[in-house]
Write a protein that holds these residues in place. Structure first.
Motif, PDB file in Angstrom:
ATOM      1  N   ARG A   1       7.097  15.631  -0.624  1.00 15.83           N
ATOM      2  CA  ARG A   1       6.389  14.919   0.447  1.00 15.83           C
ATOM      3  C   ARG A   1       6.565  15.574   1.810  1.00 15.83           C
ATOM      4  O   ARG A   1       5.634  15.636   2.598  1.00 15.83           O
ATOM      5  CB  ARG A   1       6.874  13.465   0.527  1.00 15.83           C
ATOM      6  CG  ARG A   1       6.552  12.700  -0.708  1.00 15.83           C
ATOM      7  CD  ARG A   1       7.052  11.286  -0.655  1.00 15.83           C
ATOM      8  NE  ARG A   1       6.432  10.578  -1.750  1.00 15.83           N
ATOM      9  CZ  ARG A   1       5.184  10.153  -1.742  1.00 15.83           C
ATOM     10  NH1 ARG A   1       4.429  10.332  -0.696  1.00 15.83           N
ATOM     11  NH2 ARG A   1       4.673   9.548  -2.776  1.00 15.83           N
TER      12      ARG A   1
ATOM     13  N   ALA B   1       0.177  -3.420   4.298  1.00 20.07           N
ATOM     14  CA  ALA B   1      -0.194  -2.026   4.580  1.00 20.07           C
ATOM     15  C   ALA B   1       0.076  -1.717   6.047  1.00 20.07           C
ATOM     16  O   ALA B   1      -0.436  -2.405   6.926  1.00 20.07           O
ATOM     17  CB  ALA B   1      -1.669  -1.786   4.263  1.00 20.07           C
TER      18      ALA B   1
ATOM     19  N   ALA C   1       0.548   4.126  -2.762  1.00 25.27           N
ATOM     20  CA  ALA C   1       0.286   5.516  -2.353  1.00 25.27           C
ATOM     21  C   ALA C   1       1.266   6.480  -3.026  1.00 25.27           C
ATOM     22  O   ALA C   1       0.897   7.602  -3.372  1.00 25.27           O
ATOM     23  CB  ALA C   1       0.370   5.644  -0.831  1.00 25.27           C
ATOM     24  N   ARG C   2       2.509   6.030  -3.225  1.00 29.16           N
ATOM     25  CA  ARG C   2       3.494   6.862  -3.935  1.00 29.16           C
ATOM     26  C   ARG C   2       3.194   6.901  -5.431  1.00 29.16           C
ATOM     27  O   ARG C   2       3.345   7.932  -6.068  1.00 29.16           O
ATOM     28  CB  ARG C   2       4.920   6.340  -3.687  1.00 29.16           C
ATOM     29  CG  ARG C   2       5.447   6.709  -2.304  1.00 29.16           C
ATOM     30  CD  ARG C   2       6.937   6.483  -2.179  1.00 29.16           C
ATOM     31  NE  ARG C   2       7.327   5.084  -2.146  1.00 29.16           N
ATOM     32  CZ  ARG C   2       7.320   4.316  -1.056  1.00 29.16           C
ATOM     33  NH1 ARG C   2       6.934   4.821   0.100  1.00 29.16           N
ATOM     34  NH2 ARG C   2       7.699   3.056  -1.116  1.00 29.16           N
TER      35      ARG C   2
ATOM     36  N   ALA D   1       0.825  -1.218   0.000  1.00 29.38           N
ATOM     37  CA  ALA D   1       0.000   0.000   0.000  1.00 29.38           C
ATOM     38  C   ALA D   1       0.857   1.264   0.000  1.00 29.38           C
ATOM     39  O   ALA D   1       0.472   2.273  -0.595  1.00 29.38           O
ATOM     40  CB  ALA D   1      -0.948   0.000   1.201  1.00 29.38           C
ATOM     41  N   ASP D   2       2.029   1.226   0.645  1.00 35.23           N
ATOM     42  CA  ASP D   2       2.920   2.394   0.650  1.00 35.23           C
ATOM     43  C   ASP D   2       3.425   2.708  -0.761  1.00 35.23           C
ATOM     44  O   ASP D   2       3.513   3.868  -1.159  1.00 35.23           O
ATOM     45  CB  ASP D   2       4.125   2.157   1.571  1.00 35.23           C
ATOM     46  CG  ASP D   2       3.814   2.493   3.029  1.00 35.23           C
ATOM     47  OD1 ASP D   2       2.707   3.011   3.299  1.00 35.23           O
ATOM     48  OD2 ASP D   2       4.673   2.228   3.890  1.00 35.23           O
TER      49      ASP D   2
ATOM     50  N   ASN E   1      -7.016   2.165   8.090  1.00 36.37           N
ATOM     51  CA  ASN E   1      -7.608   2.651   6.836  1.00 36.37           C
ATOM     52  C   ASN E   1      -8.733   1.759   6.334  1.00 36.37           C
ATOM     53  O   ASN E   1      -9.145   1.849   5.182  1.00 36.37           O
ATOM     54  CB  ASN E   1      -6.532   2.827   5.752  1.00 36.37           C
ATOM     55  CG  ASN E   1      -5.665   4.051   6.005  1.00 36.37           C
ATOM     56  OD1 ASN E   1      -6.018   4.913   6.790  1.00 36.37           O
ATOM     57  ND2 ASN E   1      -4.521   4.103   5.367  1.00 36.37           N
TER      58      ASN E   1
ATOM     59  N   ASN F   1      -6.926  13.043   2.152  1.00 32.95           N
ATOM     60  CA  ASN F   1      -7.421  11.665   2.291  1.00 32.95           C
ATOM     61  C   ASN F   1      -8.603  11.395   1.369  1.00 32.95           C
ATOM     62  O   ASN F   1      -8.697  10.328   0.756  1.00 32.95           O
ATOM     63  CB  ASN F   1      -7.808  11.365   3.743  1.00 32.95           C
ATOM     64  CG  ASN F   1      -6.586  11.198   4.631  1.00 32.95           C
ATOM     65  OD1 ASN F   1      -5.475  11.000   4.158  1.00 32.95           O
ATOM     66  ND2 ASN F   1      -6.788  11.281   5.931  1.00 32.95           N
TER      67      ASN F   1
ATOM     68  N   LEU G   1      -7.042  10.996  -2.134  1.00 34.57           N
ATOM     69  CA  LEU G   1      -6.134   9.875  -2.390  1.00 34.57           C
ATOM     70  C   LEU G   1      -6.669   8.493  -2.026  1.00 34.57           C
ATOM     71  O   LEU G   1      -6.388   7.530  -2.732  1.00 34.57           O
ATOM     72  CB  LEU G   1      -4.798  10.104  -1.666  1.00 34.57           C
ATOM     73  CG  LEU G   1      -3.977  11.306  -2.147  1.00 34.57           C
ATOM     74  CD1 LEU G   1      -2.669  11.395  -1.385  1.00 34.57           C
ATOM     75  CD2 LEU G   1      -3.702  11.230  -3.652  1.00 34.57           C
ATOM     76  N   HIS G   2      -7.416   8.384  -0.933  1.00 35.49           N
ATOM     77  CA  HIS G   2      -7.840   7.047  -0.486  1.00 35.49           C
ATOM     78  C   HIS G   2      -8.615   6.266  -1.548  1.00 35.49           C
ATOM     79  O   HIS G   2      -8.299   5.094  -1.789  1.00 35.49           O
ATOM     80  CB  HIS G   2      -8.589   7.111   0.838  1.00 35.49           C
ATOM     81  CG  HIS G   2      -7.673   7.303   2.014  1.00 35.49           C
ATOM     82  ND1 HIS G   2      -8.116   7.324   3.321  1.00 35.49           N
ATOM     83  CD2 HIS G   2      -6.337   7.482   2.072  1.00 35.49           C
ATOM     84  CE1 HIS G   2      -7.073   7.509   4.124  1.00 35.49           C
ATOM     85  NE2 HIS G   2      -5.993   7.613   3.391  1.00 35.49           N
TER      86      HIS G   2
ATOM     87  N   ILE H   1      -6.094   5.133  -4.194  1.00 37.17           N
ATOM     88  CA  ILE H   1      -5.204   4.088  -3.671  1.00 37.17           C
ATOM     89  C   ILE H   1      -5.950   2.749  -3.616  1.00 37.17           C
ATOM     90  O   ILE H   1      -5.434   1.722  -4.066  1.00 37.17           O
ATOM     91  CB  ILE H   1      -4.640   4.482  -2.284  1.00 37.17           C
ATOM     92  CG1 ILE H   1      -3.692   5.693  -2.420  1.00 37.17           C
ATOM     93  CG2 ILE H   1      -3.932   3.303  -1.612  1.00 37.17           C
ATOM     94  CD1 ILE H   1      -3.325   6.365  -1.111  1.00 37.17           C
ATOM     95  N   ARG H   2      -7.186   2.773  -3.093  1.00 34.90           N
ATOM     96  CA  ARG H   2      -7.985   1.533  -3.004  1.00 34.90           C
ATOM     97  C   ARG H   2      -8.196   0.908  -4.379  1.00 34.90           C
ATOM     98  O   ARG H   2      -8.037  -0.293  -4.551  1.00 34.90           O
ATOM     99  CB  ARG H   2      -9.343   1.819  -2.374  1.00 34.90           C
ATOM    100  CG  ARG H   2      -9.309   1.862  -0.872  1.00 34.90           C
ATOM    101  CD  ARG H   2     -10.630   2.380  -0.314  1.00 34.90           C
ATOM    102  NE  ARG H   2     -10.384   2.904   1.006  1.00 34.90           N
ATOM    103  CZ  ARG H   2     -10.716   2.280   2.133  1.00 34.90           C
ATOM    104  NH1 ARG H   2     -11.335   1.129   2.083  1.00 34.90           N
ATOM    105  NH2 ARG H   2     -10.436   2.796   3.303  1.00 34.90           N
TER     106      ARG H   2
END
Length: 198
Positions: free
Chosen positions: A68, A113, A35-36, A31-32, A119, A86, A89-90, A93-94
């Motif tokens: 960042r 994650a 996210a990037r 997940a990291d 989350n 959030n 992005l959330h 990301i999902r």
């Protein structure tokens, strides 16, 4: 596809466990990393241009990448800005996590994650693995690895769910209070268990 969730508090050794799974040929979606990826200039999400439009161009580095550190300062200083970020992005990301997990090959895949529980990603996994160490070990390892102060690591730990909450939700626990060889053996044993279930 059977999805195994992998998480643990800061300094618990989640990445070490993830690397052992990868060495066994298991596909890992981190997940990291995702996210990037969604804020890269090359990403089709358009998230970076929305962030720059919202916060101003100074949020970008000279090469056009996201700054960042500057973004972190902004969102940690202002809860409404954090919420805005959030909300942007959330979902992206999902969506990316799910499509990457669906593309995985093999008997099962891992969703790694650090904030899997926080989350609300539990609905995407079949079983949850917690990499666990006592909190004093967590603190010592995270300080040594990240070169951060005790106060910084403690504030990160406070923002994560408690060790007790994590352990209560766990289907499997990897005890990483010994060395990497002990962890590797536990991962190999768990790998066999999951193969029999997947």
């Amino acid at each position: 596809m059977f999805i195994l969730g992998l998480t643990g508090g800061i300094g618990s050794g989640k990445s070490a466990a993830s690397n052992i799974f990868k060495a066994l040929g298991v596909a890992v979606v981190d997940a990291d990393v995702v996210a990037r990826e969604v804020v890269m200039p090359s990403s089709a999400s358009g998230a970076l241009s929305q962030i720059a439009a919202h916060f101003g161009q100074h949020i970008l580095l000279p090469d056009g990448q996201l700054n960042r550190a500057k973004l972190r300062e902004k969102v940690f200083a202002d809860v409404t800005e954090k919420q805005w970020l959030n909300n942007l992005l959330h979902p992206l990301i999902r969506q990316s996590l799910l499509s990457q997990l669906q593309a995985c090959k093999g008997e099962y895949a891992i969703l790694e994650a650090p904030l899997l529980i926080e989350n609300d990603l539990l609905s995407y996994i079949d079983k949850l693995v917690i990499v666990d160490v006592p909190e004093d070990v967590q603190l010592k390892r995270a300080m040594a690895r990240d070169n951060n102060s005790k106060a910084q690591i403690e504030s990160i730990m406070a923002a994560q769910v408690s060790r007790a909450q994590r352990l209560k939700l766990a289907d499997y626990v990897l005890d990483n209070s010994a060395d990497v060889n002990a962890l590797a053996q536990q991962v190999k044993d768990l790998h066999q268990v999951i193969l029999s279930q997947a």
